[in-house]
Design a protein around this motif. Sequence first.
Motif, PDB file in Angstrom:
ATOM      1  N   ASP A  50       0.809  -1.221   0.000  1.00  0.00           N
ATOM      2  CA  ASP A  50       0.000   0.000   0.000  1.00  0.00           C
ATOM      3  C   ASP A  50       0.843   1.273   0.000  1.00  0.00           C
ATOM      4  OD1 ASP A  50      -0.569   0.908   3.372  1.00  0.00           O
ATOM      5  OD2 ASP A  50       0.709  -0.741   2.730  1.00  0.00           O
ATOM      6  N   ASP A  51       2.113   1.192   0.360  1.00  0.00           N
ATOM      7  CA  ASP A  51       2.983   2.372   0.394  1.00  0.00           C
ATOM      8  C   ASP A  51       3.574   2.597  -0.998  1.00  0.00           C
ATOM      9  OD1 ASP A  51       5.395   3.987   0.573  1.00  0.00           O
ATOM     10  OD2 ASP A  51       5.254   3.758   2.751  1.00  0.00           O
ATOM     11  N   GLU A  52       3.150   3.672  -1.639  1.00  0.00           N
ATOM     12  CA  GLU A  52       3.527   3.913  -3.039  1.00  0.00           C
ATOM     13  C   GLU A  52       5.032   4.078  -3.230  1.00  0.00           C
ATOM     14  OE1 GLU A  52       2.862   3.609  -6.783  1.00  0.00           O
ATOM     15  OE2 GLU A  52       1.174   3.534  -5.400  1.00  0.00           O
ATOM     16  N   SER A  53       5.711   4.724  -2.271  1.00  0.00           N
ATOM     17  CA  SER A  53       7.156   4.933  -2.435  1.00  0.00           C
ATOM     18  C   SER A  53       7.914   3.609  -2.353  1.00  0.00           C
ATOM     19  CB  SER A  53       7.687   5.928  -1.399  1.00  0.00           C
ATOM     20  OG  SER A  53       7.459   5.464  -0.086  1.00  0.00           O
ATOM     21  N   ILE A  54       7.499   2.720  -1.456  1.00  0.00           N
ATOM     22  CA  ILE A  54       8.125   1.392  -1.379  1.00  0.00           C
ATOM     23  C   ILE A  54       7.798   0.611  -2.644  1.00  0.00           C
ATOM     24  CG2 ILE A  54       8.122  -0.825  -0.153  1.00  0.00           C
ATOM     25  CD1 ILE A  54       7.553   0.779   2.425  1.00  0.00           C
ATOM     26  N   ALA A  55       6.556   0.687  -3.080  1.00  0.00           N
ATOM     27  CA  ALA A  55       6.129  -0.055  -4.268  1.00  0.00           C
ATOM     28  C   ALA A  55       6.926   0.346  -5.498  1.00  0.00           C
ATOM     29  CB  ALA A  55       4.634   0.155  -4.507  1.00  0.00           C
ATOM     30  N   GLU A  56       7.206   1.628  -5.639  1.00  0.00           N
ATOM     31  CA  GLU A  56       7.980   2.086  -6.801  1.00  0.00           C
ATOM     32  C   GLU A  56       9.369   1.460  -6.825  1.00  0.00           C
ATOM     33  OE1 GLU A  56       8.138   6.322  -7.487  1.00  0.00           O
ATOM     34  OE2 GLU A  56       6.004   6.528  -7.010  1.00  0.00           O
ATOM     35  N   VAL A  57      10.028   1.429  -5.674  1.00  0.00           N
ATOM     36  CA  VAL A  57      11.387   0.863  -5.591  1.00  0.00           C
ATOM     37  C   VAL A  57      11.343  -0.633  -5.894  1.00  0.00           C
ATOM     38  CG1 VAL A  57      13.310   0.357  -4.041  1.00  0.00           C
ATOM     39  CG2 VAL A  57      12.220   2.605  -3.978  1.00  0.00           C
ATOM     40  N   HIS A 102       1.308  -5.018  -9.600  1.00  0.00           N
ATOM     41  CA  HIS A 102       1.241  -4.384  -8.280  1.00  0.00           C
ATOM     42  C   HIS A 102      -0.213  -4.144  -7.894  1.00  0.00           C
ATOM     43  CE1 HIS A 102       1.176  -0.550  -5.828  1.00  0.00           C
ATOM     44  NE2 HIS A 102       1.643  -1.465  -5.013  1.00  0.00           N
ATOM     45  N   CYS A 103      -0.549  -4.510  -6.660  1.00  0.00           N
ATOM     46  CA  CYS A 103      -1.864  -4.216  -6.101  1.00  0.00           C
ATOM     47  C   CYS A 103      -1.666  -3.433  -4.812  1.00  0.00           C
ATOM     48  CB  CYS A 103      -2.622  -5.503  -5.788  1.00  0.00           C
ATOM     49  SG  CYS A 103      -3.034  -6.483  -7.227  1.00  0.00           S
ATOM     50  N   PRO A 104      -2.314  -2.284  -4.670  1.00  0.00           N
ATOM     51  CA  PRO A 104      -2.128  -1.467  -3.479  1.00  0.00           C
ATOM     52  C   PRO A 104      -2.951  -1.913  -2.268  1.00  0.00           C
ATOM     53  CG  PRO A 104      -3.458  -0.289  -5.070  1.00  0.00           C
ATOM     54  CD  PRO A 104      -3.046  -1.577  -5.723  1.00  0.00           C
ATOM     55  N   SER A 105      -3.742  -2.976  -2.407  1.00  0.00           N
ATOM     56  CA  SER A 105      -4.532  -3.448  -1.268  1.00  0.00           C
ATOM     57  C   SER A 105      -4.699  -4.962  -1.327  1.00  0.00           C
ATOM     58  CB  SER A 105      -5.914  -2.794  -1.260  1.00  0.00           C
ATOM     59  OG  SER A 105      -6.720  -3.329  -2.294  1.00  0.00           O
ATOM     60  N   GLY A 106      -5.009  -5.522  -0.167  1.00  0.00           N
ATOM     61  CA  GLY A 106      -5.243  -6.961  -0.090  1.00  0.00           C
ATOM     62  C   GLY A 106      -6.419  -7.388  -0.945  1.00  0.00           C
ATOM     63  N   GLN A 107      -7.496  -6.599  -0.925  1.00  0.00           N
ATOM     64  CA  GLN A 107      -8.675  -6.949  -1.713  1.00  0.00           C
ATOM     65  C   GLN A 107      -8.368  -6.941  -3.212  1.00  0.00           C
ATOM     66  OE1 GLN A 107     -11.838  -8.067  -0.594  1.00  0.00           O
ATOM     67  NE2 GLN A 107     -11.784  -8.647  -2.749  1.00  0.00           N
ATOM     68  N   GLU A 108      -7.592  -5.970  -3.656  1.00  0.00           N
ATOM     69  CA  GLU A 108      -7.225  -5.919  -5.076  1.00  0.00           C
ATOM     70  C   GLU A 108      -6.371  -7.126  -5.457  1.00  0.00           C
ATOM     71  OE1 GLU A 108      -6.208  -2.041  -6.879  1.00  0.00           O
ATOM     72  OE2 GLU A 108      -6.743  -1.212  -4.920  1.00  0.00           O
ATOM     73  N   ALA A 109      -5.529  -7.575  -4.547  1.00  0.00           N
ATOM     74  CA  ALA A 109      -4.711  -8.762  -4.809  1.00  0.00           C
ATOM     75  C   ALA A 109      -5.584  -9.999  -4.951  1.00  0.00           C
ATOM     76  CB  ALA A 109      -3.698  -8.955  -3.690  1.00  0.00           C
ATOM     77  N   LEU A 143       4.113 -11.725  -3.405  1.00  0.00           N
ATOM     78  CA  LEU A 143       4.966 -10.963  -2.491  1.00  0.00           C
ATOM     79  C   LEU A 143       4.028  -9.997  -1.777  1.00  0.00           C
ATOM     80  CD1 LEU A 143       7.792 -10.307  -1.461  1.00  0.00           C
ATOM     81  CD2 LEU A 143       8.060  -8.749  -3.400  1.00  0.00           C
ATOM     82  N   LEU A 144       3.871 -10.198  -0.462  1.00  0.00           N
ATOM     83  CA  LEU A 144       2.734  -9.641   0.255  1.00  0.00           C
ATOM     84  C   LEU A 144       3.161  -8.827   1.465  1.00  0.00           C
ATOM     85  CD1 LEU A 144      -0.396  -9.801   0.352  1.00  0.00           C
ATOM     86  CD2 LEU A 144      -0.157 -12.011   1.468  1.00  0.00           C
ATOM     87  N   ASP A 145       2.789  -7.552   1.466  1.00  0.00           N
ATOM     88  CA  ASP A 145       2.991  -6.701   2.630  1.00  0.00           C
ATOM     89  C   ASP A 145       2.095  -7.208   3.753  1.00  0.00           C
ATOM     90  OD1 ASP A 145       3.726  -4.556   4.261  1.00  0.00           O
ATOM     91  OD2 ASP A 145       2.294  -3.179   3.357  1.00  0.00           O
ATOM     92  N   VAL A 146       2.527  -7.045   4.998  1.00  0.00           N
ATOM     93  CA  VAL A 146       1.730  -7.504   6.132  1.00  0.00           C
ATOM     94  C   VAL A 146       0.716  -6.451   6.558  1.00  0.00           C
ATOM     95  CG1 VAL A 146       1.802  -8.169   8.568  1.00  0.00           C
ATOM     96  CG2 VAL A 146       3.476  -9.122   6.968  1.00  0.00           C
ATOM     97  N   MET A 147       1.187  -5.240   6.817  1.00  0.00           N
ATOM     98  CA  MET A 147       0.306  -4.205   7.361  1.00  0.00           C
ATOM     99  C   MET A 147      -0.220  -3.305   6.243  1.00  0.00           C
ATOM    100  SD  MET A 147       2.245  -3.114  10.871  1.00  0.00           S
ATOM    101  CE  MET A 147       3.625  -2.402   9.997  1.00  0.00           C
ATOM    102  N   MET A 148      -1.540  -3.400   6.025  1.00  0.00           N
ATOM    103  CA  MET A 148      -2.209  -2.555   5.044  1.00  0.00           C
ATOM    104  C   MET A 148      -3.573  -2.186   5.597  1.00  0.00           C
ATOM    105  SD  MET A 148      -1.402  -4.557   1.468  1.00  0.00           S
ATOM    106  CE  MET A 148      -1.934  -6.162   2.070  1.00  0.00           C
TER     107      MET A 148
END
Length: 124
Positions: free
Chosen positions: A12-19, A34-41, A54-59
């Motif tokens: 969900d963090d756009e700056s991390i996602a870009e890198v 890239h999906c910015p949310s769990g539901q979109e994934a 590849l899944l972020d934990v906190m969103m």
Amino acid sequence: MPQLKKILYVEDDESIAEVVMMTLEDFGDFQVQHCPSGQEAVDAFSVFKPDLVLLDVMMPGMDGPTALQHIRKLPGGSSIPVIFMTAKAQVHQQQEYLDLGALGVIVKPFDPTTLCDQLRQLYA
């Protein structure tokens, strides 16, 4: 397991996602959605048919572990390899993610120069 080519990346963090996107596409030669949310994934999983999530934990909304539970119920989702990325990196927290069936945990902040190799090693 097939060669790692397609990665569904949830952050969900756009700056991390870009890198991460630049690293995976430019240096790893991966096809990444890239999906910015769990539901979109969850919604994108069956269409994209990734080799790895590849899944972020906190969103906000649906967190990573909850998204994984939903993905596991989808066709092809029960056996999909998953790697969590998180700043919550205490040993007991990492063990909880492994207990959910994750291949591994990549701790934020991560090193972009080694990210592709880390993914390939965990996936192998």
